[in-house]
Design a protein around this motif. Structure first.
Motif: not given
Length: 342
Positions: A143-168
């Motif tokens: 679970p830590i690997h998963h949480a870390l990977s998802q946090t990086v993806l949220s950070f690099t794409t600037r999308t919501c960690l939960s629903c993946a909505k973007n800045q628009i």
């Protein structure tokens, strides 16, 4: 062993097994902190020569304290390119931090300004520092690997960690603790907290060790060379016989898409890749392996991953469990999704 080689070996040993004060003392004696083990010495040990430098070793041995010292040295010397130093298979320290599930080391690399677009591993590594066993992503067992990977993806794409909505689509707020995960609102933050809390505070602890930057540097929205472009002819070719109708073979109501953070839009995969993604999913496969523009690479992979793969090796592994399309050689990852339209 000549004096220079001995000094380099001393830094490697201090990085993995000594305190930051002892590592600094080693560096103060003139031992180089930015050099790989000389090739002739590696061969004498029966090992393959590697571009690995002490910065990589600090992450491999999960020494976030020594890692912070070394990245600060690189930044103070005006050499931020050292943050991307490759290991034997071309992966960066930030990539390895996520692969080993180490939020402290990731926090150090993120605060230093490393390219986290290339820190989304397609396979994970057990946290034992001596273990080199790799495994497919599995949220339940790691679970830590998963949480870390998802946090990086949220950070690099600037999308919501939960629903993946973007800045628009939503007004995003960054987590005030780790300064990496984005959320579109309190509901999504509350929903993800049981998972995100596994890494949040330790990312911040790693962040606090690097004082060269006042705050977490933002990532560029796009890594131009992170993925190969699709070939509109080859990747849309369904290889149908002349007497076959496309509508009888290709289900246009099922659309697989990948997210482009540069345009902040979802883009459909070419038809052949779209159909293969759906077929492999129906068969229960954990992933679909392909290479844009090369039909022969479909499902093919190297026995041991290298920095110079053959042309017929799949570059992309698209995983269904966490819906990320990985370029396994650059370490990049992008969101993907499946839509059904009427």
């Amino acid at each position: 062993m000549d004096r220079r080689t001995r000094q380099i070996v001393d830094v490697f040993c201090a990085t993995s097994d000594k305190t930051p004060a002892e590592l600094q003392e080693c560096i103060d004696r003139g031992c180089p902190w930015d050099q790989p083990i000389p090739a002739r010495f590696a061969r004498a040990l029966g090992e393959q020569p590697s571009p690995t430098i002490p910065l990589n070793i600090a992450v491999q041995y999960q020494r976030h304290d020594n890692l912070a010292l070394l990245v600060t040295k690189a930044l103070e010397a005006g050499r931020p390119q050292l943050l991307e130093s490759p290991d034997l298979v071309g992966k960066s320290p930030a990539y390895l931090a996520v692969q080993k599930g180490n939020p402290l080391c990731l926090g150090v690399m993120a605060k230093a300004g490393a390219n986290l677009h290339r820190a989304i591993p397609h396979v994970w590594q057990f946290t034992d520092r001596q273990s080199n066993n790799l495994t497919d992503p599995d949220e339940l067992s790691m679970p830590i690997h998963h949480a870390l990977s998802q946090t990086v993806l949220s950070f690099t794409t600037r999308t919501c960690l939960s629903c993946a909505k973007n800045q628009i689509e939503a007004k995003l707020q960054v987590c005030t603790q780790c300064n990496m995960a984005y959320f579109c609102g309190a509901d999504c933050q509350k929903k993800q907290w049981p998972k995100h809390k596994l890494v949040c505070k330790n990312i911040r602890k790693g962040d606090d060790l690097v004082t060269f930057h006042d705050k977490m540097p933002k990532q560029l929205l796009v890594d131009e060379n992170g993925f190969l472009p699709f070939d509109n002819v080859v990747d849309n070719d369904l290889e149908l016989d002349d007497d076959m109708n496309e509508e009888d073979y290709y289900n246009a109501s099922i659309i697989w898409e990948w997210y482009d953070p540069g345009t902040m839009k979802w883009n459909p995969y070419p038809k052949r890749i779209n159909q293969s993604l759906e077929d492999l999913r129906d068969l229960g496969s954990p992933r679909y392996m392909y290479k844009p523009g090369n039909k022969d690479a479909e499902g093919m992979q190297e026995r041991e991953q290298s920095m110079n793969p053959p042309d017929n090796a799949a570059t992309n592994h698209a995983y269904y469990s966490h819906m990320i399309d990985h370029h396994i050689y650059t370490g990049s990852g992008r969101r993907m999704r499946r839509r059904v339209v009427s």
